[in-house]
Design an enzyme around this catalytic site. Structure first.
Site, PDB file in Angstrom:
ATOM      1  CG  HIS A  54      -1.672  -0.800   1.330  1.00  0.00           C
ATOM      2  ND1 HIS A  54      -2.854  -1.033   0.187  1.00  0.00           N
ATOM      3  CD2 HIS A  54      -1.925  -2.161   2.070  1.00  0.00           C
ATOM      4  CE1 HIS A  54      -3.638  -2.141   0.309  1.00  0.00           C
ATOM      5  NE2 HIS A  54      -3.675  -2.137   1.612  1.00  0.00           N
ATOM      6  NE  ARG A  79       1.277  -4.201   3.602  1.00  0.00           N
ATOM      7  CZ  ARG A  79       0.489  -3.973   4.210  1.00  0.00           C
ATOM      8  NH1 ARG A  79       0.054  -4.026   5.524  1.00  0.00           N
ATOM      9  NH2 ARG A  79       0.521  -2.096   4.451  1.00  0.00           N
ATOM     10  CD  GLU A 156      -3.630  -7.799   6.377  1.00  0.00           C
ATOM     11  OE1 GLU A 156      -3.380  -6.820   6.691  1.00  0.00           O
ATOM     12  OE2 GLU A 156      -3.010  -8.177   5.314  1.00  0.00           O
ATOM     13  CG  ASP A 182      -6.712  -4.975   5.193  1.00  0.00           C
ATOM     14  OD1 ASP A 182      -7.651  -4.705   4.640  1.00  0.00           O
ATOM     15  OD2 ASP A 182      -5.777  -5.034   4.669  1.00  0.00           O
TER      16      ASP A 182
HETATM   17  C1  3PY Z   1      -4.618  -3.474   8.097  1.00  0.00           C
HETATM   18  O1  3PY Z   1      -4.297  -2.423   9.286  1.00  0.00           O
HETATM   19  O2  3PY Z   1      -5.095  -4.099   7.233  1.00  0.00           O
HETATM   20  C2  3PY Z   1      -2.844  -3.392   7.287  1.00  0.00           C
HETATM   21  O3  3PY Z   1      -2.315  -3.985   6.525  1.00  0.00           O
HETATM   22  C3  3PY Z   1      -1.589  -2.472   7.705  1.00  0.00           C
HETATM   23  O4  3PY Z   1      -0.942  -1.742   6.488  1.00  0.00           O
HETATM   24 MG    MG Z   2      -4.397  -5.001   5.217  1.00  0.00          MG
END
Ligand code: 3PY
Ligand code: MG
Length: 267
Positions: A54, A79, A156, A182
């Site tokens: 991101h 990441r 997530e 997420d």
């Molecule tokens: C989230 O909070 O989903 C993340 O991946 C942090 O960037």
């Molecule tokens: Mg995320």
């Protein structure tokens, strides 16, 4: 090779903190600028994450960003955009000391991430150290590279939560990194956070507890230092505590407010 030494040092520093049950606090890098990358790496944070999912950088900029961070004294974690072996291997070749793999929903997906991180016979990482022919002291031995590369899977989603006990039991998973944004979305809590929803807080607590019980490192994306300190107090040990973009913005806004107040004092 220097590359290797920087990577080994970076992951060894984190492992030392965790062995002493101390939290590692880090920076989240969204910007694709090598000068900002060097600046971040030259600070006293324990680690940095270059966000290729991101953030503004892509794999095209990654070697240059990691080169800049190396001259600042740090090998960051990367990441990757997705749980894709070629992406994990490319991040490792470029000089990362670890990878965060997003959206890991099952033990099989966690095992695939680990497999991409390790050379045979442990895994199927392909041999090709990109800096080997450039830097003076050659390529790292495969077993040294394997030991130095941290593999964090991101939990997530609701699916990931449902499979959490199996995910943390996968050999070679060094830790779980929670993506709270997420996670809340996927579990039906929208944009709620632990700050406004007890149920979200309990969910994060549970992931930390399961990680601790399994002997893997609990990690969490935190949007600010206060959040990082809160979750370090509740057992998380790998915490991002700020973003380059956010801190730059905050610093400029604070300066502008001070200057404006000075020039135009309120009556
Ligand atoms: C989230 O909070 O989903 C993340 O991946 C942090 O960037
Ligand atoms: Mg995320």
């Amino acid at each position: 090779m220097m590359e290797n030494r920087t990577q080994v040092r970076a992951s060894a520093h984190l492992r030392e903190l965790w062995a002493a049950d101390r939290p590692a606090f880090g920076m989240w890098s969204l910007l694709a600028d090598p000068v900002v990358a060097e600046l971040v790496a030259a600070t006293d944070v324990d680690f940095a994450v270059v966000d290729l999912q991101h953030g503004f950088a892509s794999f095209a900029e990654l070697p240059t960003l990691l080169q800049a961070m190396r001259s600042g004294g740090m090998a960051p974690v990367v990441r990757v955009p997705w749980n894709e072996p070629a992406q994990i291997m490319r991040a490792a070749d470029s000089g990362a000391c670890g990878v965060l793999v997003p959206m890991v929903n099952s033990a099989a997906e966690a095992a695939a991430a680990v497999d991409a991180c390790r050379f045979p016979p442990q895994g199927s990482r392909s041999w090709g150290p990109m800096w080997g022919g450039i830097r003076a002291d050659g390529a790292p031995a495969p077993e040294v590279a394997d030991a130095a590369l941290l593999c964090f899977v991101m939990v997530e989603t609701q699916e990931g939560i449902d499979a959490l006990e199996e995910i943390v039991a996968v050999p070679g998973v060094d830790g779980v990194f929670i993506g709270p944004n997420d996670l809340a979305l996927s579990c039906g809590y929208g944009r709620a956070t632990y700050r406004d929803s007890e149920v979200v807080g309990r969910l994060l607590d549970r992931v930390i507890e399961v990680c601790v019980a399994a002997g893997v490192v609990p990690g969490l994306f935190c949007s600010d230092g206060e959040m990082a300190l809160h979750w370090a107090g509740r057992g998380a040990r790998f915490l991002s505590a700020g973003m380059d973009t956010g801190l730059l913005r905050e610093g400029i806004d604070a300066l502008a407010a001070r200057l404006t107040a000075h020039v135009r004092p309120t009556a």
